[in-house]
Design a protein around this motif. Structure first.
Motif, mmCIF file in Angstrom:
data_model
loop_
_atom_site.group_PDB
_atom_site.id
_atom_site.type_symbol
_atom_site.label_atom_id
_atom_site.label_comp_id
_atom_site.label_asym_id
_atom_site.label_seq_id
_atom_site.Cartn_x
_atom_site.Cartn_y
_atom_site.Cartn_z
ATOM 1 N N GLN A 1 0.062 5.240 7.667
ATOM 2 C CA GLN A 1 0.991 5.399 6.542
ATOM 3 C C GLN A 1 0.232 5.638 5.238
ATOM 4 O O GLN A 1 0.609 6.494 4.427
ATOM 5 N N ARG B 1 -11.949 4.558 14.558
ATOM 6 C CA ARG B 1 -12.630 4.082 15.773
ATOM 7 C C ARG B 1 -11.839 4.478 17.014
ATOM 8 O O ARG B 1 -12.371 5.007 17.965
ATOM 9 N N THR B 2 -10.510 4.194 16.971
ATOM 10 C CA THR B 2 -9.661 4.543 18.122
ATOM 11 C C THR B 2 -8.470 5.341 17.606
ATOM 12 O O THR B 2 -7.741 4.853 16.734
ATOM 13 N N LYS C 1 -1.060 0.017 22.639
ATOM 14 C CA LYS C 1 -1.283 -0.421 21.263
ATOM 15 C C LYS C 1 0.037 -0.145 20.571
ATOM 16 O O LYS C 1 0.752 0.775 20.984
ATOM 17 N N ARG C 2 0.371 -0.863 19.512
ATOM 18 C CA ARG C 2 1.647 -0.642 18.825
ATOM 19 C C ARG C 2 1.703 0.800 18.335
ATOM 20 O O ARG C 2 0.859 1.212 17.536
ATOM 21 N N LYS D 1 -7.444 -9.476 8.953
ATOM 22 C CA LYS D 1 -8.721 -9.649 9.656
ATOM 23 C C LYS D 1 -9.845 -9.708 8.634
ATOM 24 O O LYS D 1 -9.865 -8.915 7.679
ATOM 25 N N ARG E 1 6.290 1.296 4.938
ATOM 26 C CA ARG E 1 7.682 1.612 5.259
ATOM 27 C C ARG E 1 8.025 0.951 6.584
ATOM 28 O O ARG E 1 7.160 0.770 7.440
ATOM 29 N N GLY F 1 -6.377 -4.391 9.965
ATOM 30 C CA GLY F 1 -5.477 -5.192 10.784
ATOM 31 C C GLY F 1 -5.481 -6.679 10.479
ATOM 32 O O GLY F 1 -5.981 -7.129 9.431
ATOM 33 N N TYR G 1 0.849 -1.205 0.000
ATOM 34 C CA TYR G 1 0.000 0.000 0.000
ATOM 35 C C TYR G 1 0.884 1.254 0.000
ATOM 36 O O TYR G 1 2.041 1.216 0.441
ATOM 37 N N SER H 1 -0.990 1.340 12.253
ATOM 38 C CA SER H 1 0.241 1.694 11.517
ATOM 39 C C SER H 1 0.001 1.716 10.010
ATOM 40 O O SER H 1 0.472 2.629 9.313
ATOM 41 N N SER H 2 -0.739 0.718 9.497
ATOM 42 C CA SER H 2 -0.979 0.667 8.042
ATOM 43 C C SER H 2 -1.830 1.850 7.618
ATOM 44 O O SER H 2 -1.508 2.547 6.639
ATOM 45 N N ALA I 1 -7.967 -0.908 6.241
ATOM 46 C CA ALA I 1 -6.683 -0.994 6.971
ATOM 47 C C ALA I 1 -7.021 -1.496 8.364
ATOM 48 O O ALA I 1 -6.666 -0.902 9.376
ATOM 49 N N TRP J 1 -4.233 -5.711 19.294
ATOM 50 C CA TRP J 1 -3.974 -7.044 18.734
ATOM 51 C C TRP J 1 -2.954 -7.807 19.576
ATOM 52 O O TRP J 1 -2.892 -9.034 19.525
ATOM 53 N N GLU K 1 -15.667 -7.091 8.681
ATOM 54 C CA GLU K 1 -16.865 -7.416 9.462
ATOM 55 C C GLU K 1 -17.979 -6.400 9.221
ATOM 56 O O GLU K 1 -18.740 -6.103 10.135
ATOM 57 N N GLY L 1 -9.746 2.394 9.481
ATOM 58 C CA GLY L 1 -8.627 1.928 10.296
ATOM 59 C C GLY L 1 -7.515 2.953 10.377
ATOM 60 O O GLY L 1 -7.088 3.515 9.353
ATOM 61 N N THR L 2 -7.049 3.201 11.603
ATOM 62 C CA THR L 2 -5.965 4.165 11.823
ATOM 63 C C THR L 2 -4.865 3.541 12.680
ATOM 64 O O THR L 2 -4.388 4.132 13.639
HETATM 65 O O1 N01 Z 1 -3.617 -2.989 12.018
HETATM 66 P P1 N01 Z 1 -4.099 -2.496 13.465
HETATM 67 P P2 N01 Z 1 -2.443 -2.399 11.107
HETATM 68 N N1 N01 Z 1 -14.602 -0.780 12.675
HETATM 69 O O2 N01 Z 1 -4.799 -3.660 14.078
HETATM 70 C C1 N01 Z 1 -9.531 -0.428 12.970
HETATM 71 C C2 N01 Z 1 2.575 -3.782 11.915
HETATM 72 N N2 N01 Z 1 2.766 -2.756 10.899
HETATM 73 O O3 N01 Z 1 -2.449 -3.186 9.844
HETATM 74 O O4 N01 Z 1 -8.161 0.320 17.279
HETATM 75 C C3 N01 Z 1 -13.804 0.298 12.709
HETATM 76 O O5 N01 Z 1 -3.032 -1.866 14.222
HETATM 77 C C4 N01 Z 1 -8.873 -0.469 14.309
HETATM 78 O O6 N01 Z 1 -9.615 0.251 15.266
HETATM 79 P P3 N01 Z 1 -9.516 -0.150 16.847
HETATM 80 C C5 N01 Z 1 2.579 -3.121 13.285
HETATM 81 O O7 N01 Z 1 3.090 -4.003 14.216
HETATM 82 C C6 N01 Z 1 3.947 -2.111 10.893
HETATM 83 O O8 N01 Z 1 -2.534 -0.963 11.003
HETATM 84 O O9 N01 Z 1 -9.647 -1.649 16.909
HETATM 85 N N3 N01 Z 1 -12.473 0.241 12.785
HETATM 86 C C7 N01 Z 1 -7.523 0.118 13.977
HETATM 87 O O10 N01 Z 1 -7.574 1.499 13.899
HETATM 88 C C8 N01 Z 1 1.101 -2.883 13.478
HETATM 89 O O11 N01 Z 1 0.718 -2.688 14.810
HETATM 90 C C9 N01 Z 1 4.181 -1.125 9.999
HETATM 91 O O12 N01 Z 1 -10.646 0.544 17.467
HETATM 92 C C10 N01 Z 1 -11.914 -0.970 12.805
HETATM 93 C C11 N01 Z 1 -7.263 -0.451 12.580
HETATM 94 O O13 N01 Z 1 -8.526 -0.798 12.044
HETATM 95 C C12 N01 Z 1 0.519 -4.127 12.876
HETATM 96 O O14 N01 Z 1 1.315 -4.378 11.734
HETATM 97 C C13 N01 Z 1 3.190 -0.751 9.098
HETATM 98 C C14 N01 Z 1 -12.682 -2.147 12.755
HETATM 99 C C15 N01 Z 1 -6.400 -1.689 12.609
HETATM 100 O O15 N01 Z 1 -5.149 -1.362 13.115
HETATM 101 C C16 N01 Z 1 -0.927 -4.017 12.464
HETATM 102 O O16 N01 Z 1 -1.146 -2.727 11.898
HETATM 103 C C17 N01 Z 1 1.999 -1.424 9.126
HETATM 104 C C18 N01 Z 1 -14.082 -2.014 12.695
HETATM 105 N N4 N01 Z 1 -14.878 -3.072 12.660
HETATM 106 C C19 N01 Z 1 1.795 -2.436 10.022
HETATM 107 N N5 N01 Z 1 -11.836 -3.216 12.789
HETATM 108 C C20 N01 Z 1 5.477 -0.443 10.028
HETATM 109 O O17 N01 Z 1 5.574 0.738 10.117
HETATM 110 C C21 N01 Z 1 -10.585 -2.705 12.868
HETATM 111 N N6 N01 Z 1 -10.639 -1.362 12.874
HETATM 112 C C22 N01 Z 1 6.665 -1.293 10.014
#
Ligand code: N01
Length: 538
Positions: free
Chosen positions: A195, A212-213, A332-333, A152, A59, A384, A55, A191-192, A382, A497, A155, A188-189
């Protein structure tokens, strides 16, 4: 003493995944140990995480000179990173270079998923079936399936009826996506999301962010490679890798000693400012020792980040929504960013709070939240991953006496050292649940675990033995130990997570070992020194 094995398997070692783990494992087992080895991957090329997550904005968030293999001095001397924190295409290029340099592709079967992994107690080997109809037997099974590789399941009711395009950050089209002039929504907000939002906003006609958060994102501090610094790193690589392995997070930062509460307000502010300006994970791991352990200490940094977010966002209401207040920083990460908060000052970006007005459904025309429809041409998910256990449970693993991994993990993962499991002999989990894994520096964590597996196998062969497996007691103690370590931190109360809380119905247990990489590595070394204490070798 003869081996007890009654049959010879097709190969010595079967590896799943051709990412950082699979590539190193193949080199180690095949080239350095002379074991016949086959690797399988669902993708059509190498890269693992860095193959799928294409995406915009993807990075690394640990400095590339440290987020890279250390096993080959030649490799680490010859490779040059163009940026401090490399973007996905460059990391993928690096992994392709590794595959070519060590002639790895010829033993990797691509576009092939593992469908079942079954232990044969009589033959003392694993039988693996694959999506291309092949059955392969191997004495040892190495899981390099990754920690964040099963997205994931969406849903949102109605998603199939959306008339526009839908994309998943974790499975991004190779040809890229043209957002020009389009109405784009991103859910989704993490890391993905953070970015992707920053980059998509520059291209889209309008970007609607469904949050959401909110997250405590802090500056990454990226820059083009400083050649003098890079030369310094190369001249001192051995010391730097040792220092990294002796640091909680696997980076060669200093060990911090002070409590955030033991210094004056001014000194604390100075430390936070310096770490904020330096970027990367320094604010989290290089400021004070009790950020993750003491709520009051954590409040100081959480408040600091909220303040900095407010400084960067023009609209006060938007800033309020973006500034997290319901959970402590780093439980959270924490994502790292460049201009993420400024993105919300753009005219073409809208933030929608889906905590108070949740997503009701996806309609053919867009996303409906709290009865309001947001019309869209493109939706980006995004949302997760089913972290840590998801990739393992997806492989249909069955251990001794027909024990299914789903049943073993019914109340959460059960491993010894995050490396092996009782009733699953000769099966090594590389960066498995209950190891430091995602809180360590992945390439180093992977090398440590592959080396552990390789040493264990070499030890078995030297003693004419066939199997290594943790004792049930050792595993039980490790599971309890991991839970105790987690309960000493602020992690368990936050929905993340790390705790399995992002997947409906998933047991809520901490999936990561929280004692830090140095303590963990010392424990593994002690286990080996005491002739694989906690394991039975037969
Ligand atoms: O996933 P996440 P990610 N309705 O689970 C939201 C690594 N990584 O892919 O917080 C509405 O962190 C969810 O909201 P909430 C890194 O370890 C690294 O971003 O559950 N929203 C959240 O905001 C990272 O931690 C890099 O309330 C919904 C988002 O979706 C891990 O991968 C880059 C929802 C999910 O965030 C995962 O990151 C990318 C719903 N039903 C990833 N369900 C680097 O920089 C989910 N959300 C190396």
């Amino acid at each position: 003493m003869p081996f007890h094995r009654s049959a010879t398997p097709d190969v010595d070692v079967i590896v799943v995944g051709a990412g950082f783990t699979g590539l190193y494992a193949l080199h180690k087992f095949r080239d350095l140990m002379g074991l016949s080895t086959r690797v399988f991957d669902a993708a059509d090329d190498v890269g693992g995480t860095w193959y799928w997550n294409r995406y915009p904005g993807a990075r690394v968030d640990i400095e590339s000179v440290h987020y890279s293999y250390s096993f080959s001095e030649e490799l680490q001397q010859e490779w040059r990173w163009s940026e401090k924190f490399a973007a996905q295409p460059e990391i993928l290029e690096y992994l392709n270079h590794v595959a070519d340099r060590f002639d790895l592709r010829k033993d990797i079967t691509f576009e092939t998923r593992i469908e079942s992994v079954v232990w044969d107690d009589e033959a003392r080997f694993w039988t693996v079936t694959t999506s291309n109809g092949e059955t392969v037997t191997g004495r040892y099974f190495i899981s390099g399936a990754g920690n964040l590789s099963v997205p994931k399941t969406p849903e949102f009711p109605g998603i199939d009826k959306f008339a526009g395009e839908v994309y998943l950050t974790g499975n991004w089209p190779h040809e890229g996506v043209d957002f020009t002039g389009k109405r784009v929504g991103i859910i989704g907000t993490g890391s993905s999301g953070i970015q992707a939002i920053t980059e998509i906003a520059k291209e889209a006609g309008h970007l609607t962010v469904f949050q959401r958060t909110p997250n405590y994102a802090t500056p990454i501090g990226n820059a083009p490679t400083d050649e003098a610094e890079a030369a310094q790193v190369k001249a001192n690589y051995k010391e730097l890798r040792d220092a990294a392995r002796n640091h909680f997070l696997g980076v060669p930062y200093d060990q911090v000693q002070d409590s955030a509460l033991a210094v004056s307000v001014e000194d604390r502010r100075r430390v936070f400012d310096e770490r904020w300006d330096a970027g990367g994970f320094r604010l989290f791991i290089d400021s004070f020792r009790d950020i993750l352990f003491d709520k009051e200490a954590n409040d100081t940094v959480s408040e600091y980040i909220r303040e900095r977010i407010h400084e960067r966002v023009n609209d006060r209401e938007v800033a309020n929504l973006l500034a997290p207040s319901t959970y402590p920083y780093a439980t959270k990460r924490p994502p790292l960013e460049t201009n993420y908060y400024e993105t919300y000052n753009r005219d073409n970006v809208t933030l929608v709070d889906v905590k108070n007005a949740p997503i009701d459904e996806i309609t053919p025309d867009g996303v409906s939240t709290g009865g309001v429809e947001h019309e869209l041409d493109v939706i980006v998910l995004a949302t997760g991953f089913d972290a840590m256990t998801g990739p393992l449970l997806a492989m249909g693993m069955v251990g001794r006496d027909g024990l299914r991994l789903d049943d073993k993990f019914a109340d959460g993962p059960r491993t010894y050292l995050g490396l092996m499991m009782h009733d699953f002999p000769n099966l090594f989990l590389i960066t498995g649940p209950q190891s430091p894994s995602v809180l360590y520096n992945m390439p180093l964590a992977i090398e440590d675990h592959v080396d552990f597996a390789a040493d264990a196998i070499a030890n078995l062969h030297a003693e004419y033995l066939d199997t290594i497996e943790p004792l049930a007691d050792a595993e039980n103690e490790w599971v309890e130990h991991c839970a105790e370590l987690a309960s000493a931190t602020l992690m368990p109360n936050t929905d993340s997570w790390y705790m399995g809380a992002n997947i409906p119905g998933k047991p809520r247990v901490c999936l990561v070992y929280l004692g830090g990489a140095p303590t963990y590595r010392a424990k593994c070394a002690e286990v080996v020194e005491r002739r694989y204490e906690g394991f039975v070798l037969t």
